[in-house]
Motif scaffolding. Structure first.
Motif, mmCIF file in Angstrom:
data_model
loop_
_atom_site.group_PDB
_atom_site.id
_atom_site.type_symbol
_atom_site.label_atom_id
_atom_site.label_comp_id
_atom_site.label_asym_id
_atom_site.label_seq_id
_atom_site.Cartn_x
_atom_site.Cartn_y
_atom_site.Cartn_z
ATOM 1 N N ASP A 11 -15.159 50.008 -56.291
ATOM 2 C CA ASP A 11 -14.149 49.548 -56.843
ATOM 3 C C ASP A 11 -14.701 49.131 -58.316
ATOM 4 O O ASP A 11 -13.469 48.578 -58.832
ATOM 5 N N PHE A 36 -0.972 58.779 -53.610
ATOM 6 C CA PHE A 36 -0.520 58.154 -52.234
ATOM 7 C C PHE A 36 1.358 58.347 -52.015
ATOM 8 O O PHE A 36 2.073 58.684 -53.228
ATOM 9 N N PHE A 89 -9.198 64.178 -58.155
ATOM 10 C CA PHE A 89 -9.454 64.428 -56.636
ATOM 11 C C PHE A 89 -9.391 65.883 -56.630
ATOM 12 O O PHE A 89 -8.506 66.446 -57.163
ATOM 13 N N HIS A 142 -4.269 49.417 -62.138
ATOM 14 C CA HIS A 142 -4.694 48.185 -61.292
ATOM 15 C C HIS A 142 -5.991 47.727 -62.207
ATOM 16 O O HIS A 142 -5.923 46.405 -61.837
ATOM 17 N N PRO A 166 -13.884 51.625 -61.639
ATOM 18 C CA PRO A 166 -13.362 51.740 -62.625
ATOM 19 C C PRO A 166 -12.883 51.227 -63.986
ATOM 20 O O PRO A 166 -12.399 51.598 -64.973
ATOM 21 N N ILE A 172 -9.111 56.083 -50.193
ATOM 22 C CA ILE A 172 -10.275 57.101 -51.473
ATOM 23 C C ILE A 172 -10.223 56.966 -52.345
ATOM 24 O O ILE A 172 -10.924 56.272 -53.565
ATOM 25 N N SER A 173 -8.617 57.185 -52.357
ATOM 26 C CA SER A 173 -8.370 56.916 -54.416
ATOM 27 C C SER A 173 -8.037 56.200 -54.289
ATOM 28 O O SER A 173 -8.419 55.542 -56.019
ATOM 29 N N ALA A 174 -7.932 54.453 -53.687
ATOM 30 C CA ALA A 174 -7.979 53.353 -54.371
ATOM 31 C C ALA A 174 -8.863 52.795 -55.162
ATOM 32 O O ALA A 174 -8.998 51.900 -55.871
ATOM 33 N N GLN A 175 -9.934 52.856 -53.919
ATOM 34 C CA GLN A 175 -11.124 52.637 -54.618
ATOM 35 C C GLN A 175 -11.657 53.073 -55.823
ATOM 36 O O GLN A 175 -12.217 52.353 -56.647
ATOM 37 N N ALA A 176 -10.906 54.411 -56.643
ATOM 38 C CA ALA A 176 -11.278 55.385 -57.283
ATOM 39 C C ALA A 176 -10.134 54.051 -58.331
ATOM 40 O O ALA A 176 -10.441 54.879 -60.076
ATOM 41 N N MET A 177 -9.583 53.874 -58.167
ATOM 42 C CA MET A 177 -8.540 53.300 -59.568
ATOM 43 C C MET A 177 -8.779 51.467 -59.583
ATOM 44 O O MET A 177 -8.509 50.777 -60.213
ATOM 45 N N GLY A 178 -9.913 51.624 -58.679
ATOM 46 C CA GLY A 178 -10.350 49.834 -58.519
ATOM 47 C C GLY A 178 -9.373 48.810 -58.071
ATOM 48 O O GLY A 178 -10.105 47.489 -58.159
ATOM 49 N N ILE A 179 -9.176 49.592 -56.731
ATOM 50 C CA ILE A 179 -9.027 48.167 -55.998
ATOM 51 C C ILE A 179 -10.153 47.911 -54.814
ATOM 52 O O ILE A 179 -10.729 49.155 -54.087
#
Ligand SMILES: Nc1ncnc2c1ncn2[C@@H]1O[C@H](COP(=O)(O)OP(=O)(O)OP(=O)(O)O)[C@@H](O)[C@H]1O
Ligand SMILES: [Mg+2]
Lengths: 368, 278
Positions: free
Chosen positions: B73, B90, B84, B104, B76, A213-220
């Protein structure tokens, strides 16, 4: 102006953190390069062959580590990609393609094949992905039989020798050269692995592993990142498969079976998930334990005249060692090493629960 | 024109209407706070902005772009970063690596170039590290730089998550309860940082927060929400004294506190707490 900080940032980006680390890896590499000299001197290359097998498994292990350890996608079907690499290599060589071309091509093909396989299963998570890849692994043998015209099916197919500019390399005829070829592939795969890990791609793998979920929120982009991981992972598995074929010199529909897939996964778990060292340590354990057991048995037989002939003893011992690892050292061998190292670095201040995950307290999300 | 414009957005989960026909706008450069009792739909609005949900109706535009056309995605890349409520870091990566993941959206190199680690990749890496290092300096994270998230205390994680969002160099920062679970001192720090983010970095902030002291200290405008519906919008003091807002809080947790309007009382002792900020 960003170059003002050049030296300190570069220290972080480089392969080795500091000179001492580089020194130890240089020593390790020197030992690896010198190993065949020892066997040349003794004139018995049997153990060198075992060494070479370990390195081949380490290549496959690096591939699976990238997928499972770094990206968090569990595959119980990596033997399939090894099979893919092995048979593609044999077909290309038999078609007259020089090894120096066929071998890299095999990596590319296995990578593309893996990516194509990946797309339908990318929506699956955790145990479902593991099951889907397991099913694939079970079916592999059948597909090899179906493709008998190319694969030789049940009766198998002979693997041509490696030939580099007319110089033939065969495991039996020339074990030393064979070892160096495998070592070179290890180093190349290792270089790619480390490069990916220290760049945005590697970090996006870790991000997807730890929180989609936060990967997506970082644009991944999840799909693209997972497919990329599958590509490199399967490419390495394919290369390992091709080398495995050269090592076996003859392969059948049973060579790349489910047990091999499971062994590969166990290997990286034992070595330590998420650490590149884990791929190597795991390969050493998986590759050398059967040798040790066999040697121990013949030692007992010759020295004490004790003959242990329990069928399946080796598999049982092997399995118990694996189970023991998973139960008692979930961080794997490399995790154990990190603990020991920290113990000595901090002596006498090491605390027993230093590596235990700290609980993070959240007062409450609700208003008091 | 406003930076963020939400018009008549509705989000349902089965029978629950989590967000009910809400309209709001956030202007460039302001700190805008969403308040409301539990389950009011505040986090759901954030998740709608992140495109994790697609609303049943309404429109959301950011900086002239229709957010409805984007996938999660892609958001951003417009310059929207978020944290959150339950901290989504991570875990098996270091603080620095977490911040670098924040970079990123600024990635300019291809996977192939990265596999060979070309000069260009090397230069980009330096650049990303420089940016991450500035965030580390700003948030005083030097001591935790190379530590794994998995071993960090809660308060530090909250700061790292803020840092990761800042590392993206956003135009709009979404903070979901930045002070929840923090000590009084940590909340103070958070208040200073939010002020700096707004005033020095020129980043617009939209935050959800229960701590009314923090809300009145840092926000320019507040929107109060209950049961997915807008109750009142305005300056922090106006919203706190709005009858509908007092009513909403009394109707839930307020009764336990003996009948005084809890919004007021929290605000008052919090005002002492962060008095020097306000
Ligand atoms: N994914 C979901 N599926 C089903 N219901 C949901 C989901 N997300 C939120 N809800 C419901 O929507 C309502 C609003 O939830 P939301 O998380 O937005 O509240 P909130 O205002 O953030 O509350 P809190 O202050 O507790 O964080 C709640 O009733 C919640 O149970
Ligand atoms: Mg919430």
């Amino acid at each position: 102006m960003r170059f003002v900080f050049k030296t300190s940032y570069d220290a972080d980006i480089r392969w080795f953190k500091h000179g001492a680390q580089m020194f130890w890896y240089a020593i390790l590499l020197a030992i690896m390069l010198a190993v065949p000299l020892y066997f040349m001197a003794t004139g018995d290359p049997y153990l060198l062959g075992e060494f070479t097998s370990v390195l081949i498994f380490a290549i496959a292990g690096m591939g699976l580590m990238l997928l499972t350890g770094q990206t968090g996608l569990v595959s119980l079907g990596h033997a399939t990609f090894m099979a893919m690499g092995c048979y593609a290599n044999v077909l290309l060589l038999n078609a007259g393609v020089p090894w120096l071309i066929s071998f890299p091509l095999v990596g590319l093909l296995a990578g593309v094949f893996g990516t194509i396989i990946a797309f339908p299963v990318l929506r699956l998570h955790g145990v479902y992905l593991a099951l889907a890849t397991l099913a694939m692994s079970i079916l592999t043998g059948d597909f090899i039989i179906l493709g008998e015209a190319w694969t030789g099916g049940v009766s198998g197919i002979a693997v041509p020798d490696i030939s580099i500019f007319g110089y033939g390399v065969n495991k039996y005829a020339n074990p030393y050269a064979y070892y160096y070829v495998v070592l070179a592939v290890v180093l190349i795969v290792l270089a790619f692995y480390r490069n990916l890990l220290r760049s945005p791609t590697g970090r996006s793998f870790a991000a997807v592993r730890d929180s989609e979920i936060s990967a997506q929120a970082m644009g991944i982009n999840l799909t693209r990142t997972k497919a990329t991981s599958f590509f490199f992972s399967c490419a390495a598995a394919g290369l390992a498969g091709a080398l495995f074929g050269h090592n076996a010199t003859y392969v059948t529909h049973e060579t790349f079976d489910v047990v091999m897939s499971i062994t590969l996964l166990l290997m990286i778990v034992i070595g330590g998930l998420g650490f590149i060292h884990g791929a190597f340590l795991g390969a050493i354990v998986v590759g050398l334990i059967p040798v040790l057991i066999a040697n121990g048995r013949s030692f007992l037989a010759t020295t004490f005249d004790v003959n242990i002939n329990i069928p399946g003893l080796e598999s049982a011992m092997f399995a118990s060692i694996l189970i023991g690892f998973i139960l008692f050292e979930p961080m794997g061998l490399y995790g154990r090493w990190l603990k020991i190292r920290t113990y000595f670095e901090l002596f006498p201040f090491y605390r027993k629960d230093m590596f235990r995950r700290q609980k993070s307290y959240l007062k409450t999300e609700r208003v008091k | 024109m406003s930076l963020l414009q939400i018009r008549n957005v509705t989000q349902r989960f089965g029978g629950v209407v989590a967000v009910n026909d809400v309209s709001m706008h956030v202007d460039e450069g302001e700190v805008f706070a969403l308040v409301g009792p539990n389950g009011a739909g505040k986090s759901t609005i954030f998740n709608l902005l992140s495109r994790f949900y697609t609303p049943a109706g309404g429109s959301i535009t950011f900086d002239g772009h229709d957010l409805m056309k984007l996938s999660p995605d892609q958001v951003p890349s417009l310059g929207v970063a978020r944290t959150f409520q339950n901290i989504e870091l991570f875990e098996q990566a270091t603080v620095l690596q977490n911040l670098l993941v924040g970079r990123h959206r600024h990635r300019k190199t291809s996977v192939l170039a990265e596999a060979f680690f070309t000069r260009k990749v090397w230069e980009e890496e330096r650049h990303h590290r420089h940016a991450a290092e500035q965030v580390i300096d700003f948030l005083n994270l030097q001591a935790y730089r190379d530590k794994l998230i998995a071993g960090l205390p809660y308060g530090v994680r909250k700061v790292v998550e803020l840092g990761r969002a800042l590392a993206t160099e956003p135009k709009l920062l979404l903070l979901d309860e930045p002070a929840s679970g923090l000590s009084v001192e940590e909340t103070q720090d958070m208040a200073f940082w939010i002020e700096d983010i707004q005033k020095q970095m020129g980043i617009t902030v939209l935050m959800v927060e229960h701590d009314m002291g923090l809300v009145s200290a840092v926000s320019d405008r507040v929107l109060a929400l209950a049961d997915g519906k807008e109750l009142a919008t305005g300056k922090p003091s106006e919203v706190q004294s709005h009858p509908a807002v007092i009513e909403a809080y009394l109707g839930t947790s307020g009764i336990a506190k003996g009948g005084t309007a809890p919004v007021r009382s929290t605000a008052e002792d919090a005002a002492q707490k962060t008095g020097d900020v306000a």
